[in-house]
Design an enzyme around this catalytic site. Sequence first.
Site, PDB file in Angstrom:
ATOM      1  N   LYS A  76      13.145  76.305 -91.942  1.00 55.05           N
ATOM      2  CA  LYS A  76      13.172  77.736 -91.641  1.00 55.05           C
ATOM      3  C   LYS A  76      13.332  77.897 -90.138  1.00 55.05           C
ATOM      4  O   LYS A  76      12.706  77.158 -89.361  1.00 55.05           O
ATOM      5  CB  LYS A  76      11.868  78.384 -92.129  1.00 55.05           C
ATOM      6  CG  LYS A  76      11.809  79.891 -91.981  1.00 55.05           C
ATOM      7  CD  LYS A  76      10.525  80.454 -92.579  1.00 55.05           C
ATOM      8  CE  LYS A  76      10.478  81.968 -92.530  1.00 55.05           C
ATOM      9  NZ  LYS A  76       9.257  82.520 -93.154  1.00 55.05           N
ATOM     10  N   SER A 151       9.993  86.208 -96.491  1.00 58.41           N
ATOM     11  CA  SER A 151      10.949  86.052 -95.416  1.00 58.41           C
ATOM     12  C   SER A 151      11.665  84.705 -95.412  1.00 58.41           C
ATOM     13  O   SER A 151      12.663  84.558 -94.721  1.00 58.41           O
ATOM     14  CB  SER A 151      10.243  86.238 -94.075  1.00 58.41           C
ATOM     15  OG  SER A 151       9.268  85.216 -93.895  1.00 58.41           O
ATOM     16  N   SER A 175       5.678  84.785 -98.116  1.00 59.34           N
ATOM     17  CA  SER A 175       7.055  84.420 -97.772  1.00 59.34           C
ATOM     18  C   SER A 175       7.531  83.047 -98.235  1.00 59.34           C
ATOM     19  O   SER A 175       8.720  82.749 -98.090  1.00 59.34           O
ATOM     20  CB  SER A 175       7.259  84.526 -96.269  1.00 59.34           C
ATOM     21  OG  SER A 175       7.399  85.864 -95.921  1.00 59.34           O
TER      22      SER A 175
HETATM   23  N1  GLN Z   1       6.376  90.549 -96.797  1.00 56.83           N
HETATM   24  C1  GLN Z   1       5.269  90.297 -95.967  1.00 56.83           C
HETATM   25  C2  GLN Z   1       5.517  90.914 -94.610  1.00 56.83           C
HETATM   26  O1  GLN Z   1       6.528  91.487 -94.447  1.00 56.83           O
HETATM   27  C3  GLN Z   1       4.998  88.830 -95.858  1.00 56.83           C
HETATM   28  C4  GLN Z   1       5.916  88.125 -94.947  1.00 56.83           C
HETATM   29  C5  GLN Z   1       5.542  86.683 -94.735  1.00 56.83           C
HETATM   30  O2  GLN Z   1       4.818  86.077 -95.538  1.00 56.83           O
HETATM   31  N2  GLN Z   1       6.011  86.120 -93.625  1.00 56.83           N
HETATM   32  O3  GLN Z   1       4.740  90.830 -93.736  1.00 56.83           O
END
Ligand code: GLN
EC number: 6.3.5.7
Length: 486
Positions: A76, A151, A175
């Site tokens: 990532k 994400s 995410s």
């Molecule tokens: N969807 C959540 C957010 O927008 C989690 C994102 C994540 O786990 N990085 O914060």
Amino acid sequence: MFEQSISTLAQKLRDKDISSVELTRLFLARIAKFDPQLNSFITVSEKHALEQAAAADVLLQNGKGTSLTGIPVAHKDLFCTEGTLTTCGSKMLHNFIPPYESTVTSRIQQAGAVMLGKTNMDEFAMGSSNENSFYGAVKNPWNLDMVPGGSSGGSAAAVSAGLVVAATGTDTGGSIRQPASFCGITGLKPTYGRVSRFGMIAYASSLDQGGPMAKSAEDCAHLMQAMAGFDEKDSTSAENPADDYLASLNAPLTGLKIGLPKEYFGEGLDSKVADIIMAAVKEFEKLGATVKEISLPNLQLSIPSYYVIAPSEASSNLSRFDGVRFGHRCDDPRDLLDMYMRSRAEGFGAEVQKRIMVGTYALSEGYYDAYYLKAQKIRRLIKQDFVKALEEVDVIMGPVAPTTAFGLGSKTSDPVAMYLEDIYTLSVNLAGIPAMSIPAGFADNMPVGLQIMGNYFAEAKLLNVAHQYQQHTDWHLQTPTMVKGA
Ligand code: GLN
């Protein structure tokens, strides 16, 4: 070849059926063929990959290396990789080449894996659909009109499409698990502190955790062997030794106690998703598990508390991007303040700016007690719910998300609908426990993930439970039609 497991590929590499350079070329060719449609990579580091593959081949020639030696992986794009562009999905870091390597990527590299590149993601890991990336949305390989989840959507799409054998992701509020669920792959969010955050660009420091994303639980176990464990460079790293994640994969599940939280099956859950989750639970009963209803009464509070805590920590973490030290700087600033303001206004996208504002407000004098402190108190309640439930059961199961992957653009104008996608994942990060998503079926031709949550440091148990299920089902072996047969 691209559908093979890490164990099989490692055997082929050891047997010299294929070299790492050949394997690497094969995956690079798949990226060149399919990624123009998927957009799962921000950077493909072809030259670097072929050099690493050649080095892996030397090790393999000499009978050395680990099960990851010579295996193509991707990271990532929020893990700092020395000498390789690391953008965090943001214009702010469009030109950032880290001078050092994150602990996770360094350990995976030391195990001999070959890095093909860096995967697309929501900007600074903020999002549930991968539509917040400066580098454009990622498409779901199962249906190009659908989001891959976020994400870590680039990693999920790349693994699902067989562009790479396995990948890393990070999970602050879901995410790893939600994109794994949407793309039909397996993902593990470890216990907070199990995997080092050193060199992982911070979003919300008390919630962020890196973990593996791969086709199967066994492949995730191979990655965990390399990435987990104490790191003196991360002050929140857990000091207890990491388990042997491969050793217990085959333990039978007889007597396993599964808890089903009633709050995970209420309003908002798509009935087709619910049916698939219940069918998966039945499969576990066949394997000798017993099931009991439990309650996590504060689930509803996870969204409001998370969406105060995460933006607050983000507003603090992102203050370092000031146009001076990293990345983007505006042209011709009038003075220092103008440089700060324009660099940040130009470098950060809309969602990131929104969260910085929310977080700064929540932390400001007079509001701290009303918002941040209150949210932290709710967090404690959520944690206690899990601690109590896990005294009675070994693992907790439920859906990862209320729906399958949704259409690109369908929720971008409705932040509440987007945040509601996180309802089943956020509480795990607030509590700090480990959880997985494993493929459990299809609804309307899109994958559905089963979430398995466990006690602190029970990663080996989760991987064992997931692996046993995968020995008796083939959901994790399905390949999207668009990438078949090449
Ligand atoms: N969807 C959540 C957010 O927008 C989690 C994102 C994540 O786990 N990085 O914060």
